[in-house]
Design an enzyme around this catalytic site. Sequence first.
Site, PDB file in Angstrom:
ATOM      1  N   ASN A  34       0.907  -1.007  -0.014  1.00 15.76           N
ATOM      2  CA  ASN A  34      -0.065  -0.017  -0.142  1.00 15.76           C
ATOM      3  C   ASN A  34       0.697   1.313  -0.090  1.00 15.76           C
ATOM      4  OD1 ASN A  34       0.724   0.625   2.987  1.00 15.76           O
ATOM      5  ND2 ASN A  34      -0.370  -1.348   3.199  1.00 15.76           N
ATOM      6  N   ASP A  76      -4.260  -6.605   4.822  1.00 16.22           N
ATOM      7  CA  ASP A  76      -5.360  -7.650   5.420  1.00 16.22           C
ATOM      8  C   ASP A  76      -5.304  -8.800   5.016  1.00 16.22           C
ATOM      9  OD1 ASP A  76      -6.769  -6.161   7.410  1.00 16.22           O
ATOM     10  OD2 ASP A  76      -7.640  -4.844   5.787  1.00 16.22           O
ATOM     11  N   LYS A  98      10.111 -16.394 -10.264  1.00 19.54           N
ATOM     12  CA  LYS A  98       9.327 -15.357 -10.944  1.00 19.54           C
ATOM     13  C   LYS A  98       8.203 -15.947 -11.704  1.00 19.54           C
ATOM     14  CE  LYS A  98       9.821 -11.655 -13.910  1.00 19.54           C
ATOM     15  NZ  LYS A  98      10.765 -10.688 -14.920  1.00 19.54           N
ATOM     16  N   PRO A 119      -3.254 -12.099  10.023  1.00 21.88           N
ATOM     17  CA  PRO A 119      -3.627 -12.063  11.473  1.00 21.88           C
ATOM     18  C   PRO A 119      -3.880 -10.431  11.552  1.00 21.88           C
ATOM     19  CG  PRO A 119      -1.400 -12.612  11.284  1.00 21.88           C
ATOM     20  CD  PRO A 119      -1.910 -12.530  10.026  1.00 21.88           C
ATOM     21  N   ILE A 174      -3.228  -7.571  14.059  1.00 14.55           N
ATOM     22  CA  ILE A 174      -2.356  -7.297  15.343  1.00 14.55           C
ATOM     23  C   ILE A 174      -2.963  -6.660  16.328  1.00 14.55           C
ATOM     24  CG2 ILE A 174      -0.285  -6.132  15.951  1.00 14.55           C
ATOM     25  CD1 ILE A 174       0.542  -6.343  12.619  1.00 14.55           C
ATOM     26  N   PHE A 202      -5.145   3.043  14.618  1.00 11.24           N
ATOM     27  CA  PHE A 202      -5.529   4.022  13.699  1.00 11.24           C
ATOM     28  C   PHE A 202      -6.625   3.524  12.969  1.00 11.24           C
ATOM     29  CE2 PHE A 202      -2.358   7.555  13.138  1.00 11.24           C
ATOM     30  CZ  PHE A 202      -1.625   7.392  14.170  1.00 11.24           C
ATOM     31  N   LYS A 253     -14.258  -0.226  15.133  1.00  9.03           N
ATOM     32  CA  LYS A 253     -12.955  -0.847  15.101  1.00  9.03           C
ATOM     33  C   LYS A 253     -12.334  -0.548  16.562  1.00  9.03           C
ATOM     34  CE  LYS A 253     -11.494  -0.276  10.473  1.00  9.03           C
ATOM     35  NZ  LYS A 253     -10.718   0.409   9.333  1.00  9.03           N
ATOM     36  N   LYS A 257     -11.622  -3.952  18.445  1.00  8.67           N
ATOM     37  CA  LYS A 257     -10.108  -4.404  18.810  1.00  8.67           C
ATOM     38  C   LYS A 257      -9.826  -4.036  20.249  1.00  8.67           C
ATOM     39  CE  LYS A 257      -9.067  -3.641  13.921  1.00  8.67           C
ATOM     40  NZ  LYS A 257      -8.178  -4.161  12.902  1.00  8.67           N
TER      41      LYS A 257
HETATM   42  O1  PMT Z   1       2.398   6.195   6.511  1.00  5.17           O
HETATM   43  P1  PMT Z   1       1.983   7.558   5.849  1.00  5.17           P
HETATM   44  O2  PMT Z   1       2.187   7.709   4.343  1.00  5.17           O
HETATM   45  O3  PMT Z   1       2.294   8.818   6.608  1.00  5.17           O
HETATM   46  O4  PMT Z   1       0.301   7.361   6.349  1.00  5.17           O
HETATM   47  C1  PMT Z   1      -0.273   7.318   7.484  1.00  5.17           C
HETATM   48  C2  PMT Z   1      -1.400   6.281   7.358  1.00  5.17           C
HETATM   49  C3  PMT Z   1      -2.598   6.665   6.558  1.00  5.17           C
HETATM   50  C4  PMT Z   1      -0.827   4.800   7.214  1.00  5.17           C
HETATM   51  C5  PMT Z   1      -1.847   6.193   8.943  1.00  5.17           C
HETATM   52  O5  PMT Z   1      -2.039   7.304   9.433  1.00  5.17           O
HETATM   53  C6  PMT Z   1      -2.729   5.118   9.267  1.00  5.17           C
HETATM   54  O6  PMT Z   1      -4.240   5.597   9.233  1.00  5.17           O
HETATM   55  N1  PMT Z   1      -2.521   3.966   9.648  1.00  5.17           N
HETATM   56  C7  PMT Z   1      -3.402   2.562   9.786  1.00  5.17           C
HETATM   57  C8  PMT Z   1      -3.794   2.179   8.321  1.00  5.17           C
HETATM   58  C9  PMT Z   1      -4.680   1.017   8.441  1.00  5.17           C
HETATM   59  O7  PMT Z   1      -4.433   0.167   8.238  1.00  5.17           O
HETATM   60  O8  PMT Z   1      -6.095   1.324   9.034  1.00  5.17           O
HETATM   61  P2  PMT Z   1      -7.118   0.160   9.075  1.00  5.17           P
HETATM   62  O9  PMT Z   1      -8.297   1.011   9.466  1.00  5.17           O
HETATM   63  O10 PMT Z   1      -7.038  -0.611   8.055  1.00  5.17           O
HETATM   64  O11 PMT Z   1      -6.507  -0.475  10.442  1.00  5.17           O
HETATM   65  C10 PMT Z   1      -7.202  -0.302  11.554  1.00  5.17           C
HETATM   66  C11 PMT Z   1      -6.110  -0.757  12.758  1.00  5.17           C
HETATM   67  O12 PMT Z   1      -5.929  -2.047  12.832  1.00  5.17           O
HETATM   68  C12 PMT Z   1      -4.715   0.086  12.488  1.00  5.17           C
HETATM   69  O13 PMT Z   1      -4.113   0.566  13.586  1.00  5.17           O
HETATM   70  C13 PMT Z   1      -3.788  -1.007  12.005  1.00  5.17           C
HETATM   71  O14 PMT Z   1      -2.428  -0.784  12.124  1.00  5.17           O
HETATM   72  C14 PMT Z   1      -4.416  -2.231  12.550  1.00  5.17           C
HETATM   73  N2  PMT Z   1      -4.247  -3.419  11.627  1.00  5.17           N
HETATM   74  C15 PMT Z   1      -4.801  -3.635  10.543  1.00  5.17           C
HETATM   75  C16 PMT Z   1      -4.801  -4.915  10.020  1.00  5.17           C
HETATM   76  C17 PMT Z   1      -4.112  -5.864  10.428  1.00  5.17           C
HETATM   77  N3  PMT Z   1      -4.024  -6.863  10.135  1.00  5.17           N
HETATM   78  N4  PMT Z   1      -3.174  -5.722  11.641  1.00  5.17           N
HETATM   79  C18 PMT Z   1      -3.523  -4.473  12.407  1.00  5.17           C
HETATM   80  O15 PMT Z   1      -2.970  -4.091  13.452  1.00  5.17           O
END
Ligand code: PMT
Length: 408
Positions: A209, A281, A291, A307, A309, A326, A340, A344
């Site tokens: 991403n 995800d 390749k 998974p 986290i 976040f 969320k 979580k």
């Molecule tokens: O890195 P930059 O370019 O500065 O951009 C910043 C950002 C946009 C990446 C940051 O501000 C941000 O939003 N990070 C979280 C991105 C994200 O994956 O959001 P989500 O809504 O999909 O996930 C929710 C939360 O679960 C997040 O805290 C994520 O870290 C966590 N997560 C998600 C999937 C996963 N498999 N494990 C996780 O822990």
Amino acid sequence: MLSGKHIVVGISGGIAAYKIPQLIRLLTKAGAEVRVCATHNALEFVGEVTLRTLSNAPVYSEVFAPENNRATEHISLHDWADLTIVAPATANIIGKMANGIADDALSTMLLAMNKPIVVAPSMNTNMFLHPAVVRNIDTIGLWDNVTVMGSPEGLLACGDTGAGRMAEPEDICLIADKLLEPQTLRGKRVLLTAGPTKEAIDPVRFISNHSSGKMAYALAHELEKRGAEVTIISGEVASEVRRRANDCTIIDVTSAEQMYAATTERFSQADIAILCAAVADYRPETAADRKIKRSGEELTLRLVENPDIAARLGQLKQAGQLLVGFALETDNAEQNAQDKLKKKNLDAIVLNSLADKGAGFNTDTNKVTILLANGEAMHYPLKDKTEVARDIAEVVTRLSDKLTSLPL
Ligand code: PMT
């Protein structure tokens, strides 16, 4: 924390003085007021008019200059200053500091200075390694108010390559910024996930991403400045982003599974975990070991769930631990973030939405809303990520204070 602060920039006579106008620009851009005190030799390398114009104030280089209101004006800079930077710091000025010599405006000012002083040595490698200079640097490095910066190896102005280069102005600013911050998170251990994950398709391709790590590393710097011990579990980010977290421990990972393993392993030792990484995800069910070649036919990639986290840490969380996530949304943002937060088991979630121009991935700015588990919501305007990091650090400090003040 440079905003509104009074910084004295002391310049001694080394070629790296040509970088000091840039340092002054960085300091004033961050909102600091600057006064310059320079030796005569320094003014051979960088013009007085440039320094005066950039600092918007007279340059102190004479003990008895007619424009000084009082002969002691340069000494009284210690009343005005919050912090002093000596850059470049030559072997000569370091020697004077170490031995209490005051024979010009800069050395006299430094002898009277009882506030924090950052010293950025800069000299030829042989001088830098001379036992007298080593001893003098060791001497001033032991003083409570002095921080001596490293002198990275590299090409020197004299043509030699070796130790003795002045630290870069950006790094000097970071140290100054850190020294001026109240240590509200001293003793707290923070685990922070950062950047993107990469999920291998074959040895040359991956799913990922647009995360640059800018948000997470700005946050790492902000937390570390406040005295926290920060460990970053980091996906791949550019070196100029990484550089913001000079004093943090960085554990490099690539995939979501690696990030999961590294984070869950360390969570029990953390007081605070902040999950800023953009974690994939899904990952390809299998990664080809060679390749994948074109076959002239459609290719279907089967993806399996990674998974989560955040959700796992939410299950492992103990009393006294703070868990902040976040949420990156495109629509129905606040409701999705609330979901969320609950699902979580987070204490707070930082919402940013790609629907807001200038927010989210790979920008220098962000626009966030912080939602707390108690229902409180804080909306912030679009700001530079360094300022957003400060807002988040404020909330984290407040929440962590509450947790530690709870009766056991
Ligand atoms: O890195 P930059 O370019 O500065 O951009 C910043 C950002 C946009 C990446 C940051 O501000 C941000 O939003 N990070 C979280 C991105 C994200 O994956 O959001 P989500 O809504 O999909 O996930 C929710 C939360 O679960 C997040 O805290 C994520 O870290 C966590 N997560 C998600 C999937 C996963 N498999 N494990 C996780 O822990």
